[in-house]
Design a protein around this motif. Structure first.
Motif, PDB file in Angstrom:
ATOM      1  N   LYS A   1       3.260   1.416   1.447  1.00 59.51           N
ATOM      2  CA  LYS A   1       1.933   0.946   1.849  1.00 59.51           C
ATOM      3  C   LYS A   1       2.065  -0.252   2.781  1.00 59.51           C
ATOM      4  CE  LYS A   1      -0.463  -1.455  -1.058  1.00 59.51           C
ATOM      5  NZ  LYS A   1      -1.275  -1.964  -2.149  1.00 59.51           N
ATOM      6  N   GLU A   2       2.970  -1.184   2.467  1.00 64.98           N
ATOM      7  CA  GLU A   2       3.158  -2.373   3.296  1.00 64.98           C
ATOM      8  C   GLU A   2       3.739  -2.018   4.660  1.00 64.98           C
ATOM      9  OE1 GLU A   2       2.295  -5.602   2.819  1.00 64.98           O
ATOM     10  OE2 GLU A   2       1.225  -4.822   1.089  1.00 64.98           O
ATOM     11  N   SER A   3       4.634  -1.035   4.700  1.00 63.47           N
ATOM     12  CA  SER A   3       5.271  -0.681   5.971  1.00 63.47           C
ATOM     13  C   SER A   3       4.361   0.176   6.847  1.00 63.47           C
ATOM     14  CB  SER A   3       6.580   0.056   5.726  1.00 63.47           C
ATOM     15  OG  SER A   3       6.334   1.322   5.151  1.00 63.47           O
ATOM     16  N   GLY A   4       3.275   0.720   6.277  1.00 63.99           N
ATOM     17  CA  GLY A   4       2.343   1.511   7.070  1.00 63.99           C
ATOM     18  C   GLY A   4       2.600   3.009   6.995  1.00 63.99           C
ATOM     19  N   GLU A   5       3.569   3.428   6.159  1.00 66.24           N
ATOM     20  CA  GLU A   5       3.826   4.861   6.007  1.00 66.24           C
ATOM     21  C   GLU A   5       2.693   5.540   5.240  1.00 66.24           C
ATOM     22  OE1 GLU A   5       7.931   5.966   4.869  1.00 66.24           O
ATOM     23  OE2 GLU A   5       8.302   3.808   4.981  1.00 66.24           O
ATOM     24  N   LEU A   6       2.034   4.782   4.351  1.00 68.12           N
ATOM     25  CA  LEU A   6       0.915   5.306   3.563  1.00 68.12           C
ATOM     26  C   LEU A   6      -0.293   4.398   3.749  1.00 68.12           C
ATOM     27  CD1 LEU A   6       2.600   6.165   0.146  1.00 68.12           C
ATOM     28  CD2 LEU A   6       2.060   7.719   1.990  1.00 68.12           C
ATOM     29  N   ILE A   7      -1.465   4.982   3.544  1.00 67.42           N
ATOM     30  CA  ILE A   7      -2.710   4.211   3.564  1.00 67.42           C
ATOM     31  C   ILE A   7      -3.269   4.244   2.146  1.00 67.42           C
ATOM     32  CG2 ILE A   7      -5.054   4.100   4.465  1.00 67.42           C
ATOM     33  CD1 ILE A   7      -4.033   5.475   6.981  1.00 67.42           C
ATOM     34  N   PHE A   8      -3.675   3.075   1.645  1.00 70.12           N
ATOM     35  CA  PHE A   8      -4.220   2.958   0.297  1.00 70.12           C
ATOM     36  C   PHE A   8      -5.698   2.636   0.413  1.00 70.12           C
ATOM     37  CE2 PHE A   8      -4.945   0.451  -3.641  1.00 70.12           C
ATOM     38  CZ  PHE A   8      -4.618   1.429  -4.552  1.00 70.12           C
ATOM     39  N   LEU A   9      -6.539   3.549  -0.122  1.00 65.49           N
ATOM     40  CA  LEU A   9      -7.983   3.348  -0.042  1.00 65.49           C
ATOM     41  C   LEU A   9      -8.627   3.907  -1.293  1.00 65.49           C
ATOM     42  CD1 LEU A   9     -10.327   2.442   1.848  1.00 65.49           C
ATOM     43  CD2 LEU A   9     -10.443   4.795   2.605  1.00 65.49           C
ATOM     44  N   LYS A  10      -9.429   3.102  -1.959  1.00 63.73           N
ATOM     45  CA  LYS A  10     -10.139   3.503  -3.178  1.00 63.73           C
ATOM     46  C   LYS A  10      -9.184   4.075  -4.218  1.00 63.73           C
ATOM     47  CE  LYS A  10     -14.507   4.377  -0.905  1.00 63.73           C
ATOM     48  NZ  LYS A  10     -15.538   5.368  -0.596  1.00 63.73           N
ATOM     49  N   ASN A  11      -8.075   3.366  -4.456  1.00 64.41           N
ATOM     50  CA  ASN A  11      -7.082   3.714  -5.475  1.00 64.41           C
ATOM     51  C   ASN A  11      -6.387   5.042  -5.180  1.00 64.41           C
ATOM     52  OD1 ASN A  11      -5.695   2.770  -7.665  1.00 64.41           O
ATOM     53  ND2 ASN A  11      -6.988   3.805  -9.159  1.00 64.41           N
ATOM     54  N   ASN A  12      -6.424   5.513  -3.943  1.00 62.09           N
ATOM     55  CA  ASN A  12      -5.764   6.753  -3.550  1.00 62.09           C
ATOM     56  C   ASN A  12      -4.861   6.497  -2.354  1.00 62.09           C
ATOM     57  OD1 ASN A  12      -7.049   8.302  -5.509  1.00 62.09           O
ATOM     58  ND2 ASN A  12      -8.763   8.776  -4.174  1.00 62.09           N
ATOM     59  N   TYR A  13      -3.800   7.285  -2.271  1.00 67.19           N
ATOM     60  CA  TYR A  13      -2.835   7.162  -1.184  1.00 67.19           C
ATOM     61  C   TYR A  13      -3.002   8.318  -0.209  1.00 67.19           C
ATOM     62  CZ  TYR A  13      -0.530   3.661  -4.034  1.00 67.19           C
ATOM     63  OH  TYR A  13      -0.259   2.535  -4.770  1.00 67.19           O
ATOM     64  N   PHE A  14      -2.943   8.030   1.091  1.00 64.69           N
ATOM     65  CA  PHE A  14      -3.060   9.021   2.164  1.00 64.69           C
ATOM     66  C   PHE A  14      -1.831   8.907   3.049  1.00 64.69           C
ATOM     67  CE2 PHE A  14      -7.361   7.592   1.279  1.00 64.69           C
ATOM     68  CZ  PHE A  14      -8.088   8.759   1.228  1.00 64.69           C
ATOM     69  N   VAL A  15      -1.507  10.002   3.706  1.00 61.27           N
ATOM     70  CA  VAL A  15      -0.531   9.957   4.784  1.00 61.27           C
ATOM     71  C   VAL A  15      -1.340   9.765   6.059  1.00 61.27           C
ATOM     72  CG1 VAL A  15       1.253  11.215   6.023  1.00 61.27           C
ATOM     73  CG2 VAL A  15       1.022  11.504   3.561  1.00 61.27           C
ATOM     74  N   PRO A  16      -1.055   8.714   6.845  1.00 64.24           N
ATOM     75  CA  PRO A  16      -1.875   8.480   8.039  1.00 64.24           C
ATOM     76  C   PRO A  16      -1.694   9.605   9.052  1.00 64.24           C
ATOM     77  CG  PRO A  16       0.003   7.002   8.008  1.00 64.24           C
ATOM     78  CD  PRO A  16      -0.008   7.727   6.700  1.00 64.24           C
ATOM     79  N   GLY A  17      -2.786   9.943   9.704  1.00 60.56           N
ATOM     80  CA  GLY A  17      -2.756  11.008  10.703  1.00 60.56           C
ATOM     81  C   GLY A  17      -2.120  10.528  12.000  1.00 60.56           C
ATOM     82  N   PRO A  18      -1.847  11.455  12.907  1.00 60.45           N
ATOM     83  CA  PRO A  18      -1.207  11.053  14.169  1.00 60.45           C
ATOM     84  C   PRO A  18      -2.123  10.215  15.063  1.00 60.45           C
ATOM     85  CG  PRO A  18      -1.771  13.378  14.219  1.00 60.45           C
ATOM     86  CD  PRO A  18      -2.051  12.896  12.832  1.00 60.45           C
ATOM     87  N   GLY A  19      -3.436  10.338  14.913  1.00 59.97           N
ATOM     88  CA  GLY A  19      -4.370   9.590  15.751  1.00 59.97           C
ATOM     89  C   GLY A  19      -4.764   8.251  15.172  1.00 59.97           C
ATOM     90  N   SER A  20      -4.320   7.934  13.958  1.00 57.52           N
ATOM     91  CA  SER A  20      -4.735   6.679  13.341  1.00 57.52           C
ATOM     92  C   SER A  20      -3.995   5.510  13.993  1.00 57.52           C
ATOM     93  CB  SER A  20      -4.457   6.701  11.840  1.00 57.52           C
ATOM     94  OG  SER A  20      -3.073   6.784  11.610  1.00 57.52           O
TER      95      SER A  20
END
Length: 188
Positions: A64-83
């Motif tokens: 999460k700190e390195s930016g590989e994952l996005i943390f939002l509302k207690n859930n983890y996402f893989v960031p998309g290519p356009g983010s």
């Protein structure tokens, strides 16, 4: 005893890979929480080390700190290519204008001195310091100047002495109003 083989669990891939495969295979619209990721890893790889929960937590936080994952509302996402990439701390740098002219080159012979510029030198103070440099310095606190000299030198008038003479040390005693004493004396 060296011939006995200890049963080791099959080698696991690194935790970041486990987490990314879990997120991709779960493919939840609103992201996956930590318990869902952990359950998926446990179901797929079977026996995990005892420190699995702490390892998972640490790797999720690091990703999460390195930016590989996005943390939002207690859930983890893989960031998309356009983010947009994760921004670091502090104020972002100004965007460079491609139309702006290049900065003029500075002369390499005369660089700007670093630090604070020196104070202007006083010729009288230098002469006094040079004259007194050979003399020994007196020890202790310098003597107090009389009030007349101190006031005249500073350009500030000397303080007026109290009518009772020399001013004592500490807080002065409280003065009783004279009007109250007269009213008490007249009633007697």
């Amino acid at each position: 005893m060296a011939t006995e083989e200890v049963s080791k669990p099959p080698s696991l891939p690194p935790y970041p890979e486990l987490i990314l495969t879990a997120l991709k295979s779960l493919n939840e619209k609103e992201g996956s929480n930590k318990s869902a990721i952990s359950k998926y890893i446990e179901s797929k790889y079977g026996e995990l080390p005892e420190s699995h929960t702490s390892l998972l937590t640490a790797h999720l936080a690091r990703m999460k700190e390195s930016g590989e994952l996005i943390f939002l509302k207690n859930n983890y996402f893989v960031p998309g290519p356009g983010s947009p990439p994760k921004r670091g701390r502090g104020r972002p740098p100004k965007a460079k204008d491609p139309d702006a002219p290049a900065a003029p080159a500075k002369e390499p012979g005369s660089p700007k001195p670093r630090g604070r510029p020196p104070k202007p030198k006083d010729p009288i103070a230098e002469a006094v310091a040079k004259a007194t440099s050979g003399m020994p310095k007196s020890r202790g606190r310098p003597p107090k100047k009389p009030r007349g000299e101190a006031g005249a030198d500073a350009g500030v008038p000397a303080k007026v002495a109290a009518p009772g003479g020399k001013k004592g040390r500490g807080r002065p005693p409280k003065v009783k109003p004279a009007a109250v004493e007269e009213t008490n004396n007249t009633s007697d």
